[in-house]
Design a protein around this motif. Structure first.
Motif, mmCIF file in Angstrom:
data_model
loop_
_atom_site.group_PDB
_atom_site.id
_atom_site.type_symbol
_atom_site.label_atom_id
_atom_site.label_comp_id
_atom_site.label_asym_id
_atom_site.label_seq_id
_atom_site.Cartn_x
_atom_site.Cartn_y
_atom_site.Cartn_z
ATOM 1 N N LYS A 1 -16.358 15.175 -51.945
ATOM 2 C CA LYS A 1 -17.068 15.009 -53.105
ATOM 3 C C LYS A 1 -16.594 16.347 -54.223
ATOM 4 O O LYS A 1 -16.468 16.274 -55.354
ATOM 5 C CB LYS A 1 -18.451 14.862 -53.284
ATOM 6 C CG LYS A 1 -19.133 13.551 -52.814
ATOM 7 C CD LYS A 1 -18.799 12.527 -53.870
ATOM 8 C CE LYS A 1 -19.484 11.168 -53.743
ATOM 9 N NZ LYS A 1 -19.165 10.242 -54.775
ATOM 10 N N GLU B 1 -25.465 14.639 -60.674
ATOM 11 C CA GLU B 1 -25.361 13.400 -59.942
ATOM 12 C C GLU B 1 -25.821 13.882 -58.241
ATOM 13 O O GLU B 1 -25.227 15.016 -57.979
ATOM 14 C CB GLU B 1 -24.114 12.734 -59.517
ATOM 15 C CG GLU B 1 -23.929 11.729 -58.682
ATOM 16 C CD GLU B 1 -22.445 11.233 -58.273
ATOM 17 O OE1 GLU B 1 -22.457 10.663 -57.420
ATOM 18 O OE2 GLU B 1 -21.753 11.591 -58.975
ATOM 19 N N ILE C 1 -24.219 17.739 -58.357
ATOM 20 C CA ILE C 1 -22.965 18.267 -59.151
ATOM 21 C C ILE C 1 -22.811 17.185 -60.137
ATOM 22 O O ILE C 1 -22.865 16.170 -60.126
ATOM 23 C CB ILE C 1 -21.689 18.003 -58.224
ATOM 24 C CG1 ILE C 1 -21.757 18.775 -57.102
ATOM 25 C CG2 ILE C 1 -20.562 18.493 -58.928
ATOM 26 C CD1 ILE C 1 -20.575 18.588 -55.906
ATOM 27 N N SER C 2 -22.827 18.042 -61.483
ATOM 28 C CA SER C 2 -22.502 17.264 -62.905
ATOM 29 C C SER C 2 -23.907 16.241 -63.016
ATOM 30 O O SER C 2 -23.818 15.222 -63.089
ATOM 31 C CB SER C 2 -21.405 16.555 -62.688
ATOM 32 O OG SER C 2 -20.330 17.584 -63.023
ATOM 33 N N GLU D 1 -13.177 15.682 -55.450
ATOM 34 C CA GLU D 1 -13.019 14.811 -56.090
ATOM 35 C C GLU D 1 -13.537 15.336 -57.787
ATOM 36 O O GLU D 1 -12.995 15.167 -58.824
ATOM 37 C CB GLU D 1 -14.185 13.648 -56.096
ATOM 38 C CG GLU D 1 -13.627 12.569 -55.035
ATOM 39 C CD GLU D 1 -14.584 11.800 -54.879
ATOM 40 O OE1 GLU D 1 -15.604 11.404 -55.398
ATOM 41 O OE2 GLU D 1 -14.575 10.983 -53.629
ATOM 42 N N ASN D 2 -14.717 16.499 -57.516
ATOM 43 C CA ASN D 2 -15.185 16.986 -59.074
ATOM 44 C C ASN D 2 -14.241 18.197 -59.406
ATOM 45 O O ASN D 2 -14.617 18.474 -60.533
ATOM 46 C CB ASN D 2 -16.597 17.302 -58.843
ATOM 47 C CG ASN D 2 -17.384 16.273 -58.657
ATOM 48 O OD1 ASN D 2 -18.030 15.842 -59.830
ATOM 49 N ND2 ASN D 2 -17.968 15.665 -57.571
ATOM 50 N N ILE E 1 -25.462 14.362 -54.820
ATOM 51 C CA ILE E 1 -24.356 13.976 -53.832
ATOM 52 C C ILE E 1 -24.905 13.730 -52.463
ATOM 53 O O ILE E 1 -24.337 12.897 -51.764
ATOM 54 C CB ILE E 1 -23.451 15.205 -53.842
ATOM 55 C CG1 ILE E 1 -22.877 15.349 -55.295
ATOM 56 C CG2 ILE E 1 -22.189 15.101 -52.794
ATOM 57 C CD1 ILE E 1 -22.189 14.457 -56.278
ATOM 58 N N MET F 1 -17.049 25.277 -61.721
ATOM 59 C CA MET F 1 -17.882 24.002 -61.541
ATOM 60 C C MET F 1 -19.325 24.724 -60.734
ATOM 61 O O MET F 1 -19.119 25.844 -60.031
ATOM 62 C CB MET F 1 -17.281 23.138 -60.606
ATOM 63 C CG MET F 1 -18.267 22.117 -60.063
ATOM 64 S SD MET F 1 -17.553 20.789 -59.115
ATOM 65 C CE MET F 1 -17.100 21.640 -57.504
#
Length: 80
Positions: free
Chosen positions: A74, A59, A56-57, A77-78, A61, A1
């Motif tokens: 967060k 978005e 992240i992705s 979650e990711n 955060i 990630m």
């Protein structure tokens, strides 16, 4: 990630946030991609006074003062 971290030079909040992200890297597998917003007019316009910004992705955060527990949540979650 991948975690994108938008920052700029001579920013104390940015340095503090980077330390928190490095601490989290010891527990969670992610790559931190640091981007200086002053290297791009588009990034400066987009983030200006918000820095530091954690994304992240695609978005946003967190921005400004980074909250370690919220950021860790967060990340968890990711990573699911």
């Amino acid at each position: 990630m991948e975690v994108h971290y938008y920052t700029r030079k001579k920013c104390q909040l940015c340095e503090e946030g980077k330390l928190l992200l490095r601490l989290l890297q010891k527990e969670y597998a992610f790559e931190m991609i640091e981007k200086d917003i002053d290297s791009s007019d588009e990034l400066t316009e987009k983030f200006g006074l918000m820095i530091p910004v954690v994304e992240i992705s695609g978005e946003i955060i967190q921005y400004g003062r980074i909250d370690l527990p919220a950021l860790e949540e967060k990340l968890k979650e990711n990573l699911k």
